[in-house]
Design an enzyme around this catalytic site. Structure first.
Site, mmCIF file in Angstrom:
data_model
loop_
_atom_site.group_PDB
_atom_site.id
_atom_site.type_symbol
_atom_site.label_atom_id
_atom_site.label_comp_id
_atom_site.label_asym_id
_atom_site.label_seq_id
_atom_site.Cartn_x
_atom_site.Cartn_y
_atom_site.Cartn_z
ATOM 1 N N LEU A 117 0.861 -1.173 0.000
ATOM 2 C CA LEU A 117 0.000 0.000 0.000
ATOM 3 C C LEU A 117 0.897 1.222 0.000
ATOM 4 C CD1 LEU A 117 -2.736 -0.863 2.689
ATOM 5 C CD2 LEU A 117 -2.967 -0.957 0.193
ATOM 6 N N ASP A 118 0.446 2.287 -0.661
ATOM 7 C CA ASP A 118 1.178 3.550 -0.612
ATOM 8 C C ASP A 118 1.361 3.988 0.837
ATOM 9 O OD1 ASP A 118 1.234 3.660 -3.341
ATOM 10 O OD2 ASP A 118 -0.393 5.120 -3.531
ATOM 11 N N ARG A 119 2.417 4.726 1.101
ATOM 12 C CA ARG A 119 2.688 5.214 2.457
ATOM 13 C C ARG A 119 1.509 6.025 2.991
ATOM 14 N NH1 ARG A 119 4.827 9.727 5.033
ATOM 15 N NH2 ARG A 119 4.911 10.861 3.058
#
Length: 312
Positions: free
Chosen positions: A157-159
């Site tokens: 997942l994106d940060r």
């Protein structure tokens, strides 16, 4: 003058053979174990004396690591002052951790068994080490907290995105779960809160998304579509998003493209400079559900985030 040390067996002296073996070895597990939740860094060399190259590229700290016997070739040979590698060979060493701002949020565990760990990742926490985010990542923190040194993410997942994130507990399982995502055999739904709601909302958005090295934003370009998102308007300014592909920043790019950029998105439509210690405005994007047939047990798995977005 001492003879140069090659990262190879004594009878394999030729540079080409050394390179071939380095490439083969690099596909195996690193010769150094996970230490304090962090695996060793993998460095591909330009070729020649390794000590001189690492010193030139990374400075005196790297030189000290070589002379201290802390750098290994892919086959486990210890690099010393005489080691020579062919171009493309790899070495492994523990990196010096950067100074990081602690991410002040817990990582709730939704499920844990002998094979997998499923967590509810908070906003602002990267999935795994990259760039200036190393110790303050979900992977390293969970390895330390759960005492699982072989823990690995099955996807990312994106940060800035929160929500359901799946890890495998042992390295021999990693490929089987990662294959599910590669083959698009995992059902994923996201929730998002948009800044504005356009008059017309397409049921599906398809486009070609590319992410160039060194740029923060992913871009839509002309050409064969490689990204597809199903969009369901839930009312108010809320949406349910179902990605059918997994391009970088896909949901953020597609929401921006239809005129509904996500609330608190610092990169779309324009890049904003946010201080590293500012956690006051989380991106309103949540990986809400994850569903798949478990490749080990055969059971149907279904996990739901316990988090909510502002505006829910």
């Amino acid at each position: 003058m001492p003879r140069p040390t090659l990262c190879a067996r004594p009878h394999q002296r030729r540079a080409r053979r050394s390179l071939n073996r380095s490439r083969s070895s690099s596909r195996r597990e690193p010769p150094l174990p996970v230490r304090d939740g962090l695996g060793p860094a993998r460095v591909r060399v330009h070729g020649g004396p390794v000590l001189a190259e690492l010193t030139e590229r990374f400075g005196p700290d790297a030189r000290a690591k070589v002379l201290g016997g802390e750098v290994l070739c892919a086959d486990g040979t210890v690099v010393d002052a005489t080691t020579v590698l062919a171009p493309g060979g790899v070495v492994f060493l523990y990196r010096d951790l950067p100074v990081e701002v602690p991410v002040p949020f817990d990582i709730p565990v939704l499920h844990r068994d002998n094979d997998i760990v499923v967590v509810d990742k908070p906003h602002f926490l990267a999935t795994m080490p990259r760039g200036r985010h190393v110790a303050q990542t979900a992977l390293v923190r969970l390895r330390r907290e759960l005492q699982l040194p072989e823990l690995s993410p099955a996807h990312r997942l994106d940060r800035l995105t929160a929500g359901v994130l799946l890890f495998t507990t042992r390295r021999e399982l990693r490929g089987r779960y990662q294959t599910l995502f590669a083959r698009r055999e995992v059902g994923k739904t996201y929730l998002a809160v948009a800044q504005t709601v356009p008059e017309q909302i397409p049921a599906v958005v398809r486009s070609r998304i590319v992410k160039h090295r060194g740029t923060l934003q992913a871009l839509e370009e002309l050409g064969e579509p490689n990204a597809e998102t199903e969009i369901c308007y839930l009312g108010g300014n809320q949406f349910r998003l179902t990605p059918r592909t997994g391009r970088t920043h896909q949901l953020r790019v597609h929401m921006n493209a239809i005129g509904a950029p996500i609330v608190n998105d610092p990169w779309y439509p324009v890049v904003e400079d946010i201080a590293a210690e500012d956690f006051s405005a989380p991106l309103q994007l949540l990986a809400h559900t994850l569903e798949f047939d478990d490749p080990i047990s055969g059971r149907r798995r279904h996990f739901v985030s316990g988090r909510s977005l502002r505006g829910d």
